[in-house]
Design an enzyme around this catalytic site. Structure first.
Site, short mmCIF file in Angstrom:
data_model
loop_
_atom_site.label_atom_id
_atom_site.label_comp_id
_atom_site.label_asym_id
_atom_site.label_seq_id
_atom_site.Cartn_x
_atom_site.Cartn_y
_atom_site.Cartn_z
N ARG A 256 0.97 -1.08 0.00
CA ARG A 256 0.03 0.07 0.09
C ARG A 256 0.81 1.16 0.11
O ARG A 256 1.95 1.20 0.69
CB ARG A 256 -0.99 -0.04 1.21
CG ARG A 256 -2.12 -0.98 1.04
CD ARG A 256 -3.03 -0.96 2.35
NE ARG A 256 -4.04 -1.90 2.15
CZ ARG A 256 -4.85 -2.38 3.23
NH1 ARG A 256 -4.87 -1.55 4.13
NH2 ARG A 256 -5.64 -3.13 2.89
N ARG A 271 2.00 0.68 10.53
CA ARG A 271 1.80 0.99 8.78
C ARG A 271 3.02 1.10 8.22
O ARG A 271 4.06 1.85 8.32
CB ARG A 271 1.15 2.67 9.36
CG ARG A 271 0.38 2.96 8.05
CD ARG A 271 0.09 4.50 8.17
NE ARG A 271 -0.90 4.68 9.27
CZ ARG A 271 -2.18 4.47 9.11
NH1 ARG A 271 -2.83 4.22 7.96
NH2 ARG A 271 -3.21 4.69 10.16
N GLU A 345 -7.20 -1.61 14.83
CA GLU A 345 -7.77 -2.26 13.81
C GLU A 345 -6.79 -3.29 13.47
O GLU A 345 -5.59 -3.05 12.95
CB GLU A 345 -8.36 -1.80 12.88
CG GLU A 345 -9.01 -2.47 11.86
CD GLU A 345 -9.15 -1.82 10.27
OE1 GLU A 345 -9.08 -2.65 9.48
OE2 GLU A 345 -9.39 -0.74 10.29
N SER A 348 -10.91 -6.60 9.21
CA SER A 348 -12.20 -5.93 8.80
C SER A 348 -13.06 -7.12 7.88
O SER A 348 -12.64 -7.44 6.85
CB SER A 348 -11.84 -4.91 7.81
OG SER A 348 -12.98 -3.97 7.61
N ARG A 386 1.51 -5.84 11.58
CA ARG A 386 0.99 -5.29 12.50
C ARG A 386 0.38 -6.13 14.02
O ARG A 386 0.83 -5.53 14.89
CB ARG A 386 -0.61 -4.73 12.13
CG ARG A 386 -1.49 -3.99 13.33
CD ARG A 386 -2.48 -3.18 12.50
NE ARG A 386 -2.08 -1.95 12.01
CZ ARG A 386 -2.79 -0.92 11.89
NH1 ARG A 386 -4.05 -0.81 12.22
NH2 ARG A 386 -2.37 0.25 11.18
#
Length: 421
Positions: A256, A271, A345, A348, A386
């Site tokens: 990403r 991140r 988070e 999802s 993460r």
């Protein structure tokens, strides 16, 4: 993509969805363009019909009429060409607008932005330490588990793990794949890149194009989730009803750009540009009952993984303005991160009904022989690095080492992560 017939019949439903999801789209302009397309199609059909009739009359026409018929046929042909060009242009514009129409959310979704998200379940709680705990960056530095020089090689938001922590990351990914296989999902290793059509199929394009890296001088893009590839595998096929549901566990390195995240989570593993992810993906029949069953299954799988990892977590019902445009329902799972004193988070879980299937042309033949668009769902099974931040911080020991959850001991061959060197 939504059902255009339903959009025409129930525009108020989509006006509300656009408003509640915060999508910048002029629905009235879209519907007006749709009417123009329908009128052009009607006129083109009339011109083509007349042209065919004229062509049939020419061979049998008397000499005094033939020249006029030929001229009329030529004029009709030129008009048909102009109409076809106009139709192609307007259909392309309509297609681009239709790709932006959001799916109306389920009735239980909180209305609003991120602030309206609602906690619906909590398992475990913050750990209690008898010593001052360290954050995951300090733990990695103390134990020599990461390579600080990597930013000189690969730039910001990159990471390189060493020793037991490198093996731990690999162990977690294998643990997740084994878990999903036991749950009846087909394990797959997948490419980390795909063509633009696959991103359009999932809805990552056009909405999230700025988060995706293009591979220079090719028609390929780096994927941020195996969902992109999995969702495109059966594009254009008509699956037999007996084959449903399809249940895949796909692993791929993910990428990403993190555009728009300047200043957020600049330290550590929270991140990064490249990460590793095992994704759950289900393609099922077009019924809310089947979708709800699959949704609960995907959610339970993720919860059980976190329980086996002995991590405190909570479930959050995501509000309309915080879920993606294609989501019917979204529940996020957040794990407690001691250094921040809050939940972050990690998963999802999403149900998209036929929104992706229409974009990617995913169909099946139902028991009555009708060809229908399928429903799709997805959820993270496990993503690193993460989750490593949560594991390090929640399971740290007083001497700075980190204990290994019982479920991971067979993969690591030890109960504690030891320092490098």
């Amino acid at each position: 993509m939504v059902d255009l017939k339903r959009l025409r019949q129930e525009p108020e439903v989509f006006h509300r969805a656009i408003r509640e999801k915060g999508v910048a789209l002029d629905l009235e302009a879209l519907l007006a363009l749709d009417r123009e397309v329908q009128e052009l199609k009607k006129r083109l059909q009339e011109v083509q019909t007349e042209r065919n009739q004229v062509a049939k009359r020419v061979p049998k026409a008397p000499p005094e009429e033939k020249e006029a018929l030929i001229a009329r046929g030529k004029a009709l042909g030129e008009e048909a060409k102009r109409l076809e060009e106009a139709l192609r242009e307007k259909e392309a514009r309509l297609e681009a607008l239709l790709l932006q129409v959001p799916l109306p959310p389920w009735p239980g979704a909180p209305v609003g932005g991120e602030e309206a998200n609602r906690e619906i379940k909590r398992v475990g709680g913050p750990p209690e330490f008898s010593f001052p705990p360290l954050d995951h960056v300090a733990l990695m530095e103390k134990n020599g588990w990461w390579e600080p020089r990597i930013s000189q090689v690969s730039g910001s938001r990159s990471y390189a793990l060493k020793g037991d922590l490198a093996l731990y990351e690999l162990a977690l990914l294998r643990f997740a794949m084994d878990f999903m296989a036991r749950r009846g999902f087909l394990p797959m290793t997948l490419p980390s890149y795909a063509r633009e059509k696959a991103f359009l199929g999932t809805g990552h394009f056009p909405a999230y194009r700025d988060q995706v890296w293009a591979i220079a001088e090719t028609d390929l893009y780096l994927t941020g989730t195996a969902e992109v590839v999995l969702n495109a595998l059966h594009s254009g096929e008509i699956l037999p009803y007996e084959a449903l549901p399809l249940r895949y566990a796909g692993y791929a390195p993910a990428f990403r750009s993190e555009a728009g995240s300047f200043g957020k989570d600049v330290r550590g593993l929270m991140r990064v540009h490249q990460f590793h992810k095992v994704e759950q993906y289900v393609l099922t029949e077009a019924s809310l009952e089947a979708s709800d069953r699959a949704f609960q299954e995907l959610l339970e799988n993720a919860e059980e993984i976190l329980r086996l990892l002995e991590l405190p977590y909570r479930l959050v019902e995501v509000a309309t303005g915080d879920m993606g445009p294609g989501k019917w329902r979204q529940v996020d799972i957040e794990v407690y991160l001691p250094s921040e004193g809050r939940y972050r988070e990690t998963h999802s879980c999403s149900a998209l009904l036929d929104w992706q299937a229409r974009r990617a042309n995913l169909r099946y033949r139902d028991p009555e022989g009708r060809v229908r668009y399928a429903y799709t769902l997805n959820n993270t099974a496990l993503a690193t690095p993460r989750i490593l931040a949560m594991l390090l911080e929640n399971h740290q020991l007083q001497d700075g080492r980190v204990r290994v959850p019982q479920a991971l001991i067979p993969y690591m061959g030890k109960e504690v992560l030891e320092p490098c060197g």
